[in-house]
Design a protein around this motif. Structure first.
Motif, PDB file in Angstrom:
ATOM      1  N   VAL A 166       8.839  43.465  -0.636  1.00  0.00           N
ATOM      2  CA  VAL A 166       8.630  42.493  -1.784  1.00  0.00           C
ATOM      3  C   VAL A 166       9.067  41.141  -0.534  1.00  0.00           C
ATOM      4  O   VAL A 166      10.126  40.877  -0.469  1.00  0.00           O
ATOM      5  N   GLU A 167       7.725  40.623  -0.273  1.00  0.00           N
ATOM      6  CA  GLU A 167       7.874  39.297   0.415  1.00  0.00           C
ATOM      7  C   GLU A 167       8.344  38.081  -0.594  1.00  0.00           C
ATOM      8  O   GLU A 167       7.335  38.041  -1.581  1.00  0.00           O
ATOM      9  N   ASP A 168       9.264  37.369  -0.166  1.00  0.00           N
ATOM     10  CA  ASP A 168       9.648  36.048  -0.888  1.00  0.00           C
ATOM     11  C   ASP A 168       8.624  35.068  -0.383  1.00  0.00           C
ATOM     12  O   ASP A 168       8.833  34.156   0.530  1.00  0.00           O
ATOM     13  N   ALA A 169       7.584  35.069  -0.950  1.00  0.00           N
ATOM     14  CA  ALA A 169       6.386  33.987  -0.528  1.00  0.00           C
ATOM     15  C   ALA A 169       5.278  34.212  -1.596  1.00  0.00           C
ATOM     16  O   ALA A 169       5.300  34.942  -2.233  1.00  0.00           O
ATOM     17  N   ALA A 170       4.250  33.004  -1.264  1.00  0.00           N
ATOM     18  CA  ALA A 170       3.465  32.838  -2.132  1.00  0.00           C
ATOM     19  C   ALA A 170       2.303  33.773  -2.024  1.00  0.00           C
ATOM     20  O   ALA A 170       1.165  33.961  -2.926  1.00  0.00           O
ATOM     21  N   ALA A 171       2.169  34.399  -0.805  1.00  0.00           N
ATOM     22  CA  ALA A 171       1.055  35.310  -0.437  1.00  0.00           C
ATOM     23  C   ALA A 171       1.606  36.142   0.518  1.00  0.00           C
ATOM     24  O   ALA A 171       2.534  35.984   1.077  1.00  0.00           O
ATOM     25  N   ARG A 172       0.797  37.496   0.554  1.00  0.00           N
ATOM     26  CA  ARG A 172       1.279  38.274   1.586  1.00  0.00           C
ATOM     27  C   ARG A 172       1.006  37.733   2.988  1.00  0.00           C
ATOM     28  O   ARG A 172       0.024  37.069   3.433  1.00  0.00           O
ATOM     29  N   SER A 173       2.060  37.908   3.892  1.00  0.00           N
ATOM     30  CA  SER A 173       1.972  37.175   5.238  1.00  0.00           C
ATOM     31  C   SER A 173       1.257  38.474   6.070  1.00  0.00           C
ATOM     32  O   SER A 173       1.324  39.394   5.715  1.00  0.00           O
ATOM     33  N   LEU A 228       4.569  44.000  -1.894  1.00  0.00           N
ATOM     34  CA  LEU A 228       4.385  43.052  -3.113  1.00  0.00           C
ATOM     35  C   LEU A 228       4.796  41.552  -2.398  1.00  0.00           C
ATOM     36  O   LEU A 228       5.310  41.456  -1.467  1.00  0.00           O
ATOM     37  N   HIS A 229       4.620  40.548  -3.375  1.00  0.00           N
ATOM     38  CA  HIS A 229       5.029  39.141  -3.108  1.00  0.00           C
ATOM     39  C   HIS A 229       5.361  38.704  -4.254  1.00  0.00           C
ATOM     40  O   HIS A 229       4.576  38.624  -5.438  1.00  0.00           O
ATOM     41  N   VAL A 230       6.451  37.616  -4.005  1.00  0.00           N
ATOM     42  CA  VAL A 230       6.644  36.808  -5.315  1.00  0.00           C
ATOM     43  C   VAL A 230       7.350  35.556  -4.475  1.00  0.00           C
ATOM     44  O   VAL A 230       8.503  35.938  -3.806  1.00  0.00           O
ATOM     45  N   PRO A 231       6.998  34.233  -4.800  1.00  0.00           N
ATOM     46  CA  PRO A 231       7.930  33.297  -4.029  1.00  0.00           C
ATOM     47  C   PRO A 231       9.143  32.750  -5.005  1.00  0.00           C
ATOM     48  O   PRO A 231       9.090  33.098  -6.436  1.00  0.00           O
ATOM     49  N   THR A 232      10.129  32.638  -4.323  1.00  0.00           N
ATOM     50  CA  THR A 232      11.444  32.104  -5.008  1.00  0.00           C
ATOM     51  C   THR A 232      11.111  30.779  -5.659  1.00  0.00           C
ATOM     52  O   THR A 232      10.534  29.917  -4.592  1.00  0.00           O
ATOM     53  N   ARG A 247      11.359  26.864  -5.817  1.00  0.00           N
ATOM     54  CA  ARG A 247      12.097  25.819  -4.807  1.00  0.00           C
ATOM     55  C   ARG A 247      13.383  25.491  -5.345  1.00  0.00           C
ATOM     56  O   ARG A 247      14.442  25.325  -4.771  1.00  0.00           O
ATOM     57  N   ARG A 248      13.526  25.441  -6.830  1.00  0.00           N
ATOM     58  CA  ARG A 248      14.882  25.025  -7.366  1.00  0.00           C
ATOM     59  C   ARG A 248      15.932  26.066  -7.071  1.00  0.00           C
ATOM     60  O   ARG A 248      17.122  25.782  -7.100  1.00  0.00           O
ATOM     61  N   TYR A 249      15.710  27.193  -6.779  1.00  0.00           N
ATOM     62  CA  TYR A 249      16.622  28.302  -6.613  1.00  0.00           C
ATOM     63  C   TYR A 249      16.794  28.649  -5.217  1.00  0.00           C
ATOM     64  O   TYR A 249      17.725  29.452  -4.863  1.00  0.00           O
ATOM     65  N   LYS A 250      16.005  27.869  -4.267  1.00  0.00           N
ATOM     66  CA  LYS A 250      16.229  27.947  -2.850  1.00  0.00           C
ATOM     67  C   LYS A 250      17.289  27.064  -2.374  1.00  0.00           C
ATOM     68  O   LYS A 250      17.223  26.378  -1.677  1.00  0.00           O
ATOM     69  N   ARG A 251      18.717  27.221  -2.841  1.00  0.00           N
ATOM     70  CA  ARG A 251      19.691  26.449  -2.497  1.00  0.00           C
ATOM     71  C   ARG A 251      20.939  27.391  -2.122  1.00  0.00           C
ATOM     72  O   ARG A 251      21.073  28.477  -2.564  1.00  0.00           O
ATOM     73  N   PRO A 252      21.711  27.095  -1.074  1.00  0.00           N
ATOM     74  CA  PRO A 252      23.029  27.782  -0.860  1.00  0.00           C
ATOM     75  C   PRO A 252      23.800  27.947  -2.021  1.00  0.00           C
ATOM     76  O   PRO A 252      23.937  26.898  -2.824  1.00  0.00           O
ATOM     77  N   GLY A 253      24.529  29.010  -2.200  1.00  0.00           N
ATOM     78  CA  GLY A 253      25.331  29.197  -3.093  1.00  0.00           C
ATOM     79  C   GLY A 253      24.613  29.792  -4.513  1.00  0.00           C
ATOM     80  O   GLY A 253      25.388  30.330  -5.327  1.00  0.00           O
ATOM     81  N   LEU A 254      23.296  29.857  -4.402  1.00  0.00           N
ATOM     82  CA  LEU A 254      22.660  30.374  -5.567  1.00  0.00           C
ATOM     83  C   LEU A 254      22.211  32.140  -5.124  1.00  0.00           C
ATOM     84  O   LEU A 254      22.085  32.181  -4.062  1.00  0.00           O
ATOM     85  N   PRO A 255      22.319  32.931  -5.979  1.00  0.00           N
ATOM     86  CA  PRO A 255      21.812  34.239  -5.653  1.00  0.00           C
ATOM     87  C   PRO A 255      20.432  34.313  -4.971  1.00  0.00           C
ATOM     88  O   PRO A 255      19.673  33.266  -5.425  1.00  0.00           O
ATOM     89  N   ARG A 256      20.165  35.295  -4.173  1.00  0.00           N
ATOM     90  CA  ARG A 256      18.980  35.421  -3.418  1.00  0.00           C
ATOM     91  C   ARG A 256      18.249  36.622  -4.185  1.00  0.00           C
ATOM     92  O   ARG A 256      18.951  37.450  -4.503  1.00  0.00           O
TER      93      ARG A 256
END
Ligand code: UGA
Ligand code: MN
Length: 308
Positions: free
Chosen positions: A100-107, A124-128, A130-139
């Motif tokens: 599962v790619e963390d992206a808006a489209a399959r690369s 598959l793909h689904v983007p994280t 932006r507000r959750y792409k911060r250090p300290g937050l679950p990935r």
């Protein structure tokens, strides 16, 4: 004269057949490697065709499928990580890889990689957000949930029993082949030690009389399930019978994703210890060093374009 030759031929024919049959039986007695090797590169079908008869007799279909959900994201080491993983997974019988790619489209990189991976893959793909792409937050919350949704969707119309086991395989960890033999027999939820995690050489469930009674860990021992994502597997039946069990963003603290998920589907008492009562490390929470690109030119200087 001709009829004499013909009768000699008829006389010899049964013996020739007997010799052929004996030779065939002998070759099918060749010892069985523990895991069933996979031919390199050629993919499942080619590997099966090359397998000696002994392996064809042991029907792979009898084994529960192992579904590995791997969240992955674009970075300089991505292809190297995926290559290491594929080289391991390719050697495991009946493993279905859900990337599962963390992206808006399959690369393109991952699409090409999947096409040549030589094992059954779902891409598959689904983007994280932006507000959750911060250090300290679950990935990788959204990516694991996308994998779960795919699995539930695929199986909801099929009649039970559908023997299968799910586990979460981050792209940077190191997996021994023995781990897959252990998790394959998961009835509900199984657990095992994880090496190089929690600030210690390893973390492990503490087992007494075949039951998990606590956790050996150096970090947040108060976690209900003090275990890394790489330390457990769940049977497909449990995933299907708990359709609402997902990873949650809301209220989820770092390091609590595993506990938050597991408490939706099981209890500590119910856990099945693997790896010799949780005394063997079969998976390592390795982390790849950030690559040094200090000398990478700002603009493309080479005469060719190379995917790395
Ligand atoms: C630890 C745990 O082992 C992870 O299972 C957990 O998701 C993570 O903490 C967390 O904090 O959420 P760690 O090595 O710190 O792992 O995390 P990464 O390996 O960097 O990421 C876990 C997975 O998510 C990897 O497969 C990675 O490729 C993927 N990922 C990471 C993304 O898809 N998007 C990102 O932005 C970052
Ligand atoms: Mn990691």
């Amino acid at each position: 004269m001709k009829s004499l030759l013909f009768s000699r031929f008829l006389l010899l024919l049964p013996w020739v057949l007997v010799v052929i049959i004996v030779l065939d039986i002998d070759s099918s007695r060749a010892p069985l490697p523990a895991l069933g090797p996979r031919g390199g590169g050629g993919g499942r079908a080619a590997a099966a065709a090359r397998a000696p008869p002994a392996q064809r007799r042991e029907p792979e279909a009898a084994l529960p499928t192992i579904y590995a959900i791997t969240p992955t994201y674009s970075r300089p080491v991505q292809k190297a990580e995926l290559t290491r993983l594929a080289n391991t997974f390719r050697q495991v019988a009946r493993l279905h890889w859900i990337l599962v790619e963390d992206a808006a489209a399959r690369s393109e990189l991952v699409s090409r990689f999947v096409a040549g991976a030589g094992l059954p893959c779902t891409h598959l793909h689904v983007p994280t957000p932006r507000r959750y792409k911060r250090p300290g937050l679950p990935r990788a919350t959204e990516q694991r949930n996308a994998g779960l949704a795919w699995l539930r969707q695929r199986h909801q119309h099929l009649p039970p029993p559908q023997p299968g086991v799910l586990f979460f395989a981050d792209d940077d960890n190191t997996y021994s082949l023995e781990l897959f033999q252990e998790m394959r027999t998961t009835r509900k939820v199984s657990v095992w030690p994880v090496g190089l995690v929690g600030g210690r050489r390893y973390e492990r469930p503490i087992v007494e009389n075949g039951k998990v009674v606590g956790w050996y860990t150096g970090w947040r021992a108060d976690r209900p399930f003090a275990i890394d994502m790489a330390g457990f597997a769940v049977s497909l039946q449990v995933i299907l019978s708990h359709p609402k069990a997902v990873f949650k963003r809301r209220g989820s603290q770092p390091g609590m994703q595993e506990s938050d998920f597991l408490k939706q589907i099981t209890t500590v008492e119910e856990l099945e210890p693997k790896a010799n009562n949780c005394t063997k490390v079969l998976v390592w929470h390795t982390r790849t060093e950030k690559v040094n690109l200090a000398n990478e030119p700002k603009y493309h200087l080479d005469t060719v374009n190379i995917e790395v």
